[in-house]
Scaffold this motif. Structure first.
Motif, PDB file in Angstrom:
ATOM      1  N   GLY A   1      -7.956   0.972   5.653  1.00 42.86           N
ATOM      2  CA  GLY A   1      -7.702   1.425   4.246  1.00 42.86           C
ATOM      3  C   GLY A   1      -7.357   3.028   5.077  1.00 42.86           C
ATOM      4  O   GLY A   1      -6.838   3.509   2.983  1.00 42.86           O
ATOM      5  N   ILE A   2      -7.000   4.210   5.204  1.00 43.10           N
ATOM      6  CA  ILE A   2      -6.022   5.564   5.596  1.00 43.10           C
ATOM      7  C   ILE A   2      -6.094   5.161   5.971  1.00 43.10           C
ATOM      8  O   ILE A   2      -5.157   5.193   7.057  1.00 43.10           O
TER       9      ILE A   2
ATOM     10  N   ASP B   1       1.010  -1.066   0.118  1.00 44.23           N
ATOM     11  CA  ASP B   1      -0.291   0.209  -0.408  1.00 44.23           C
ATOM     12  C   ASP B   1       0.782   1.182  -0.140  1.00 44.23           C
ATOM     13  O   ASP B   1       0.228   2.530  -0.622  1.00 44.23           O
TER      14      ASP B   1
ATOM     15  N   LYS C   1      -0.624   3.797   8.928  1.00 42.77           N
ATOM     16  CA  LYS C   1      -2.137   3.225   9.202  1.00 42.77           C
ATOM     17  C   LYS C   1      -2.659   4.260  10.414  1.00 42.77           C
ATOM     18  O   LYS C   1      -1.691   4.757  11.189  1.00 42.77           O
TER      19      LYS C   1
ATOM     20  N   TYR D   1      -4.215  12.884   4.281  1.00 42.77           N
ATOM     21  CA  TYR D   1      -4.471  11.492   4.553  1.00 42.77           C
ATOM     22  C   TYR D   1      -4.580  11.007   2.919  1.00 42.77           C
ATOM     23  O   TYR D   1      -4.884  11.455   2.053  1.00 42.77           O
ATOM     24  N   SER D   2      -4.931   9.996   2.969  1.00 42.87           N
ATOM     25  CA  SER D   2      -5.157   9.178   1.470  1.00 42.87           C
ATOM     26  C   SER D   2      -5.577   7.701   1.510  1.00 42.87           C
ATOM     27  O   SER D   2      -5.213   7.114   2.917  1.00 42.87           O
ATOM     28  N   ASP D   3      -6.168   6.730   0.297  1.00 38.14           N
ATOM     29  CA  ASP D   3      -6.860   5.820   0.788  1.00 38.14           C
ATOM     30  C   ASP D   3      -5.395   4.965   0.443  1.00 38.14           C
ATOM     31  O   ASP D   3      -3.914   5.757  -0.377  1.00 38.14           O
ATOM     32  N   GLU D   4      -5.332   3.625  -0.026  1.00 37.34           N
ATOM     33  CA  GLU D   4      -4.516   2.600  -0.112  1.00 37.34           C
ATOM     34  C   GLU D   4      -3.686   2.835  -1.163  1.00 37.34           C
ATOM     35  O   GLU D   4      -2.892   1.739  -1.536  1.00 37.34           O
ATOM     36  N   ASP D   5      -4.482   3.184  -1.960  1.00 36.62           N
ATOM     37  CA  ASP D   5      -4.080   2.914  -3.610  1.00 36.62           C
ATOM     38  C   ASP D   5      -3.356   4.579  -3.615  1.00 36.62           C
ATOM     39  O   ASP D   5      -2.981   5.123  -5.426  1.00 36.62           O
TER      40      ASP D   5
END
Length: 253
Positions: A64-65, A36, A59, A76-80
């Motif tokens: 997922g954030i 990730d 994490k 902050y970001s998502d896993e992609d």
């Protein structure tokens, strides 16, 4: 009761199988987090070339954030890395601003390492409590906090003069720093509007340059900026009541 040899053997076998299953799972979770992070770094670098360098990815409590730390800034970001979130992450259960708490920790100052010799020092009462104020001599809010500080008891205030509001601030800062009685000249100007005497040509003002460098180091871009003994910071002309609370909290810490 003591276990029989057979019971002990079955127990040992059970835990051995559990450990054997847990190890690949742990490795999978770790490799997943690494994947990730790699995905976030790659996608953001490809898509957002102007984004500052990411120093740390970790994490959050939200599945997922991820938190992206860039110096003392937080995104902050998502896993992609498909989405970026700018703003405060708030825990409604504990009523805690998680983002603020994280930034406060990142921006905390080691009070013991501050070059206090470069400050105008004003001692009130016993002077047992200590605080730092970064001020510009032409800053109206700095003058307001100075007036409030007069009523705070048993405190030593270290005023770091940083002339950031223009050429006139530079001249006033020089005159104030070079005054024979710095605390008296500082208060006379900041509270009563009485200018300090013109500084002698040979006066050493290297401390003012060091103060500017110190402010840049700690990302102080506006005045007044207040720092307490526990490293906590408060921007702006905070009232005397809040100063008292933060002084007390700093002492406890």
């Amino acid at each position: 009761m003591f276990k029989t040899t057979a019971s002990a053997a079955r127990s040992a076998a059970f835990w051995a199988r559990t450990a054997a299953l847990a190890l690949p799972l742990g490795l999978a979770l770790a490799s997943g987090a690494q994947a990730d992070e790699a995905s976030i770094r790659k996608n953001l670098a490809d898509r957002m070339g102007n984004l500052p360098r990411i120093d740390e990815i970790s994490k959050t409590a939200i599945p997922g954030i991820y938190e992206l730390r860039m110096g003392t800034d937080i995104l902050y970001s998502d896993e992609d890395g498909n989405f970026l979130i700018e703003g405060a992450l708030f825990d409604t259960r504990t009523k805690t601003d998680i983002t603020k708490a994280r930034i406060d920790k990142l921006t905390a100052v080691d009070f013991a390492k501050l070059p206090l010799k470069d400050a105008v020092v004003i001692k009130q009462g016993t002077g047992a409590r200590k605080m730092v104020v970064f001020s510009d001599p032409n800053c109206g809010y700095c003058k307001k906090i100075e007036r409030d500080l007069v009523n705070v008891k048993d405190v030593t205030v270290y005023n770091f003069i940083i002339p950031i509001l223009g050429a006139d601030s530079v001249l006033k800062a020089r005159d104030l720093w070079c005054a024979k009685d710095q605390p008296k000249a500082w208060r006379a100007w900041m509270i009563d509007g009485q200018p300090a005497a013109k500084a002698a040509e040979k006066c050493d003002t290297a401390a003012l340059d060091r103060n500017m460098a110190l402010a840049r180091k700690h990302k102080i871009q506006a005045t007044p900026a207040v720092i307490f003994e526990d490293g906590s910071r408060a921007p702006g002309a905070i009232p005397a009541e809040q100063i008292e609370k933060m002084l007390a909290a700093a002492k406890k810490g």
